[in-house]
Design a protein around this motif. Structure first.
Motif, mmCIF file in Angstrom:
data_model
loop_
_atom_site.group_PDB
_atom_site.id
_atom_site.type_symbol
_atom_site.label_atom_id
_atom_site.label_comp_id
_atom_site.label_asym_id
_atom_site.label_seq_id
_atom_site.Cartn_x
_atom_site.Cartn_y
_atom_site.Cartn_z
ATOM 1 N N LEU A 88 9.284 5.407 -11.554
ATOM 2 C CA LEU A 88 7.856 5.418 -11.853
ATOM 3 C C LEU A 88 7.119 6.013 -10.657
ATOM 4 C CD1 LEU A 88 5.403 4.487 -13.605
ATOM 5 C CD2 LEU A 88 5.491 2.331 -12.324
ATOM 6 N N CYS A 89 6.317 7.045 -10.915
ATOM 7 C CA CYS A 89 5.500 7.648 -9.858
ATOM 8 C C CYS A 89 4.225 6.820 -9.711
ATOM 9 C CB CYS A 89 5.172 9.096 -10.203
ATOM 10 S SG CYS A 89 4.206 9.947 -8.922
ATOM 11 N N VAL A 90 4.021 6.225 -8.557
ATOM 12 C CA VAL A 90 2.861 5.363 -8.339
ATOM 13 C C VAL A 90 1.795 6.034 -7.476
ATOM 14 C CG1 VAL A 90 4.126 3.216 -8.677
ATOM 15 C CG2 VAL A 90 4.052 4.254 -6.398
ATOM 16 N N ALA A 91 2.125 7.147 -6.843
ATOM 17 C CA ALA A 91 1.141 7.903 -6.051
ATOM 18 C C ALA A 91 1.593 9.357 -6.025
ATOM 19 C CB ALA A 91 1.020 7.348 -4.643
ATOM 20 N N GLU A 92 0.787 10.221 -6.596
ATOM 21 C CA GLU A 92 1.161 11.629 -6.706
ATOM 22 C C GLU A 92 0.659 12.404 -5.497
ATOM 23 O OE1 GLU A 92 0.933 15.295 -9.964
ATOM 24 O OE2 GLU A 92 0.102 13.306 -10.418
ATOM 25 N N THR A 94 10.435 -5.292 -12.770
ATOM 26 C CA THR A 94 9.221 -5.308 -11.954
ATOM 27 C C THR A 94 8.058 -4.667 -12.716
ATOM 28 O OG1 THR A 94 10.493 -5.200 -9.892
ATOM 29 C CG2 THR A 94 8.174 -4.562 -9.788
ATOM 30 N N LEU A 95 6.981 -5.405 -12.809
ATOM 31 C CA LEU A 95 5.747 -4.902 -13.410
ATOM 32 C C LEU A 95 4.815 -4.474 -12.282
ATOM 33 C CD1 LEU A 95 3.926 -4.556 -15.965
ATOM 34 C CD2 LEU A 95 3.141 -6.893 -15.559
ATOM 35 N N VAL A 96 4.237 -3.273 -12.390
ATOM 36 C CA VAL A 96 3.422 -2.695 -11.324
ATOM 37 C C VAL A 96 1.969 -2.635 -11.789
ATOM 38 C CG1 VAL A 96 3.151 -0.749 -9.754
ATOM 39 C CG2 VAL A 96 5.410 -1.274 -10.687
ATOM 40 N N ARG A 97 1.070 -3.189 -10.962
ATOM 41 C CA ARG A 97 -0.358 -3.173 -11.267
ATOM 42 C C ARG A 97 -1.146 -2.561 -10.109
ATOM 43 N NH1 ARG A 97 -1.945 -6.188 -15.597
ATOM 44 N NH2 ARG A 97 -0.453 -7.699 -16.437
ATOM 45 N N ASP A 98 -2.250 -1.906 -10.472
ATOM 46 C CA ASP A 98 -3.186 -1.407 -9.478
ATOM 47 C C ASP A 98 -4.129 -2.546 -9.096
ATOM 48 O OD1 ASP A 98 -5.752 -0.188 -8.453
ATOM 49 O OD2 ASP A 98 -4.582 1.641 -8.689
ATOM 50 N N VAL A 99 -4.236 -2.841 -7.813
ATOM 51 C CA VAL A 99 -5.053 -3.972 -7.372
ATOM 52 C C VAL A 99 -6.529 -3.750 -7.688
ATOM 53 C CG1 VAL A 99 -5.841 -5.257 -5.350
ATOM 54 C CG2 VAL A 99 -3.423 -4.655 -5.581
ATOM 55 N N ASP A 100 -7.016 -2.538 -7.492
ATOM 56 C CA ASP A 100 -8.448 -2.274 -7.654
ATOM 57 C C ASP A 100 -8.900 -2.341 -9.109
ATOM 58 O OD1 ASP A 100 -8.724 -1.885 -4.912
ATOM 59 O OD2 ASP A 100 -8.183 0.237 -5.065
ATOM 60 N N THR A 101 -8.072 -1.859 -10.030
ATOM 61 C CA THR A 101 -8.462 -1.814 -11.441
ATOM 62 C C THR A 101 -7.763 -2.861 -12.295
ATOM 63 O OG1 THR A 101 -6.733 -0.201 -12.002
ATOM 64 C CG2 THR A 101 -8.839 0.660 -11.216
ATOM 65 N N ARG A 142 0.854 -1.182 0.000
ATOM 66 C CA ARG A 142 0.000 0.000 0.000
ATOM 67 C C ARG A 142 0.894 1.238 0.000
ATOM 68 N NH1 ARG A 142 -5.386 -0.513 1.146
ATOM 69 N NH2 ARG A 142 -6.112 -2.552 1.858
ATOM 70 N N VAL A 143 0.559 2.183 -0.844
ATOM 71 C CA VAL A 143 1.328 3.418 -0.908
ATOM 72 C C VAL A 143 0.371 4.591 -0.732
ATOM 73 C CG1 VAL A 143 3.142 2.468 -2.379
ATOM 74 C CG2 VAL A 143 1.133 3.499 -3.442
ATOM 75 N N GLY A 144 0.858 5.600 -0.061
ATOM 76 C CA GLY A 144 0.046 6.799 0.158
ATOM 77 C C GLY A 144 0.891 8.050 -0.016
ATOM 78 N N ALA A 145 0.503 8.879 -0.961
ATOM 79 C CA ALA A 145 1.200 10.147 -1.140
ATOM 80 C C ALA A 145 0.743 11.130 -0.067
ATOM 81 C CB ALA A 145 0.925 10.710 -2.534
ATOM 82 N N LYS A 195 -3.870 7.420 -2.859
ATOM 83 C CA LYS A 195 -3.691 6.211 -2.051
ATOM 84 C C LYS A 195 -3.952 5.021 -2.964
ATOM 85 C CE LYS A 195 -3.465 8.604 1.897
ATOM 86 N NZ LYS A 195 -3.549 9.971 1.329
ATOM 87 N N ARG A 196 -3.046 4.072 -2.975
ATOM 88 C CA ARG A 196 -3.182 2.936 -3.878
ATOM 89 C C ARG A 196 -2.697 1.655 -3.221
ATOM 90 N NH1 ARG A 196 -1.062 4.949 -9.860
ATOM 91 N NH2 ARG A 196 -3.116 5.219 -10.798
ATOM 92 N N GLN A 197 -3.312 0.563 -3.669
ATOM 93 C CA GLN A 197 -2.812 -0.762 -3.333
ATOM 94 C C GLN A 197 -2.235 -1.358 -4.613
ATOM 95 O OE1 GLN A 197 -5.663 -3.338 -1.508
ATOM 96 N NE2 GLN A 197 -4.139 -4.814 -0.817
ATOM 97 N N LEU A 198 -0.977 -1.774 -4.539
ATOM 98 C CA LEU A 198 -0.263 -2.204 -5.735
ATOM 99 C C LEU A 198 0.172 -3.660 -5.632
ATOM 100 C CD1 LEU A 198 2.144 0.859 -6.123
ATOM 101 C CD2 LEU A 198 -0.084 0.558 -7.206
ATOM 102 N N THR A 199 0.205 -4.304 -6.789
ATOM 103 C CA THR A 199 0.813 -5.623 -6.908
ATOM 104 C C THR A 199 2.105 -5.477 -7.698
ATOM 105 O OG1 THR A 199 -1.296 -6.807 -6.848
ATOM 106 C CG2 THR A 199 0.569 -7.962 -7.802
ATOM 107 N N LEU A 200 3.196 -5.960 -7.126
ATOM 108 C CA LEU A 200 4.490 -5.943 -7.803
ATOM 109 C C LEU A 200 4.778 -7.347 -8.315
ATOM 110 C CD1 LEU A 200 6.551 -3.867 -5.191
ATOM 111 C CD2 LEU A 200 5.130 -3.035 -7.070
ATOM 112 N N GLU A 201 5.042 -7.476 -9.609
ATOM 113 C CA GLU A 201 5.351 -8.770 -10.221
ATOM 114 C C GLU A 201 6.739 -8.700 -10.842
ATOM 115 O OE1 GLU A 201 2.393 -9.699 -13.079
ATOM 116 O OE2 GLU A 201 0.715 -9.642 -11.656
#
Length: 341
Positions: free
Chosen positions: A115-119, A94-101, A10-13, A149-155
């Motif tokens: 890569l900016c994952v949370a602005e 590393t491939l980054v995905r948004d869990v929700d979408t 989980r990341v939170g800007a 605020k995002r929940q991310l999957t790192l692959e």
């Protein structure tokens, strides 16, 4: 260290700071007017590809990351300080995905790539921005906007030119040891490879390619049998697949053609794109057969498969035929590079 190729974080800007409502107050200046400053921007969350990392194991324990909030504005038109951004190192590939979408946000394939994952949120406006000829004492301001605020999957997907494919105990790990400095575990029983391996093959001065070895596939892997198809993602970036077949199965009266077809079926169940990738047949353990019989054994297997592509009979244990195979692979990769130009 245990190899981990998938993690969820989980990341939170940081939120933006609020604008300030303030009025200038100095001696002999009773009506100085508005002077509230703006809030500072919130910090952002970045991912950076670090060539020194080769696993996502660090994210097993640290799963929450938050950047600093922007500071509020102050009087005398002083803007609040911007919040500090944070940079999270991840392995290259590393491939980054948004869990929700389930959206692919980005793919970190180059060392140092960010890569900016949370602005971070934008800072709010102070009341100095609202003064006018008809509103000389504005008492409104704008609060800062919230940070993402995002929940991310790192692959993690290994970056390799060549992928080794086959059933357990076919000799893939032994082949990787024979052609590179990598030292994966090998033994005389199945399922010895538990985690993907990566090696660099040097064919000559300035000529090299990388090879990825994954755990062997068995029938029913697509339904979760054995180690399943979890590690097949590490072959998705490869340009050429080497399908390693255990020639010792001929002495056990195993149907090698059926084994090959079974692996191809599991590959197709995972990804049609990966199943259609160029694939070479590599019959391993040539040292078990006399030299005058090897050509016949290889031809019989090709005939039973209806194989028309490149095929090689090698011994990863003794190195017999391995160099010729590597040279052929290098030539094919160079041809691919020329075709892309």
């Amino acid at each position: 260290m245990k190899f981990v190729d998938e993690a969820r974080i989980r990341v939170g800007a940081g939120d933006g700071g609020n604008g300030c409502v303030s009025f200038r107050r100095e001696k002999y200046i009773p009506y100085g007017g508005p002077d509230g400053g703006d809030g500072g921007n919130g910090g952002s969350v970045w991912l950076e590809a670090d060539p020194g990392l080769n696993t996502l194991a660090d994210f097993r324990h640290a799963r929450h990351y938050a950047a600093e909030r922007g500071h509020n504005g102050q009087g005398r038109q002083m803007a609040g300080r911007a919040g500090e951004s944070i940079v999270i190192p991840v392995p290259v590939g590393t491939l980054v995905r948004d869990v929700d979408t389930d959206e692919a946000i980005g793919d970190l394939t180059r060392p140092g790539q960010r890569l900016c994952v949370a602005e971070g949120g934008r800072g709010g406006l102070g009341n100095v921005h609202f003064k006018s000829s008809t509103n000389r004492a504005p008492r409104q301001s704008v609060p800062g906007t919230p940070g993402e605020k995002r929940q991310l999957t790192l692959e993690l997907q290994l970056l390799a030119d060549i992928g080794l494919l086959g059933t357990p105990n076919a000799g893939k790990s032994t082949f990787l040891r024979a052609v590179s400095a990598a030292r994966p575990r090998v033994a005389d029983y199945p399922f010895t490879t538990l985690y993907p391996g990566l090696g660099v093959v040097r064919v000559g001065p300035g000529s090299s390619f990388t090879v990825a070895d994954i755990p062997g596939l068995i029938e029913g892997a697509a339904e979760g049998a054995g180690l399943g198809i979890r590690f097949l993602r590490h072959l998705s970036r490869t340009r050429l697949l080497l399908h390693v077949v255990d020639a010792a199965g001929l002495y056990d009266e195993r149907d090698l053609a059926r084994e090959v077809s079974s692996v191809v079926g599991e590959l197709a169940a995972y990804s049609e794109t990966l199943a259609s990738r160029e694939r070479w047949l590599v019959l391993n353990k040539a040292d078990l057969f006399p030299e005058d019989e090897r050509a016949r054994v290889l031809d019989e297997l090709k005939a039973s498969l209806g194989w028309s592509g490149p095929a090689f009979f090698v011994s990863a244990e003794t190195g017999d035929g391995v160099r010729s195979l590597c040279q052929a692979v290098m030539q094919r990769l160079q041809a691919m590079d020329e075709d892309q130009q």
